[in-house]
Design an enzyme around this catalytic site. Structure first.
Site: not given
Length: 214
Positions: A48, A124
């Site tokens: 991330c 995601r």
């Protein structure tokens, strides 16, 4: 009601969200602009972090295309703020776009972003929303695979060209293996148009015609 991903072509659901930039009403806040809402599993995680740096490095490119970015995860706002500070202090990158703090999971559940086999973390996901608030594309990645930001940029560029010129965008555009940076003419809807197509455009056949952008 069971949570599901909104469909392409639907209006992005109206909601008020808490972010690192204060409260924002979606999609109202970005009316007249494209926006990309992208979720990530958690703050202070390696993949991330690489994604946020990658998005920020391209933020000006997105803005030149009338496109804004907004992140999201099931973390509290203080966690987002601390993570953004960490990125700035340790990686010398200042995250300028807002991040939604969805610690109750309400936004993620409404958008269908929590995979039942992956606990409570958001996957995601990427929603590309046009200036009218319509969802134009959805990308969905597993937790272990980081996104390709250049592809997301390419998609915005492709949508802008498609909308302005009424054309389709080939694979790997603008470096397509068959027609390079040219675009595809929509299929003919009648016999007369099919017969005229090869006279007006470069064609492999009447159903596969292409042209350079004017």
């Amino acid at each position: 009601m069971e949570a599901r991903i909104p469909l392409i072509g639907e209006k992005f659901p109206e909601m008020e969200v808490v972010t690192t930039h204060g409260k924002i009403k979606l999609p109202e806040a970005y009316e007249g602009k494209w926006f990309i809402l992208f979720s990530h599993p958690a703050d202070f995680t390696p993949v991330c972090t690489t994604e946020f740096v990658a998005f920020q490095k391209r933020y000006e490119e997105f803005r030149k295309l009338n496109t804004e970015l907004i992140g999201l995860s099931i973390d509290q706002v203080f966690s987002h703020i601390k993570w953004v500070e960490w990125i700035k202090d340790n990686l010398n990158v200042e995250i300028e776009f807002p991040i939604i703090a969805d610690d109750t999971g309400a936004v993620a559940n409404r958008l269908g972003l929590v995979h039942p086999g992956k606990g409570t973390n958001t996957v995601r996901a990427v929603f590309i929303v046009d200036p009218k608030g319509i969802i134009r594309a959805i990308l969905y990645y597993p937790q272990e695979l980081g996104r390709n930001m250049d592809e997301i940029l390419r998609m915005i560029k492709g949508f802008l060209v498609s909308d302005e010129h009424g054309v389709a965008i080939p694979a790997n555009w603008p470096e397509n293996e068959l027609i390079g940076d040219e675009v595809i003419i929509p299929p003919a809807a009648d016999v007369k148009t099919a017969e005229e197509r090869p006279k007006k455009y470069d064609c492999y056949d009447w159903w596969f015609c292409h042209k350079k952008l004017s």
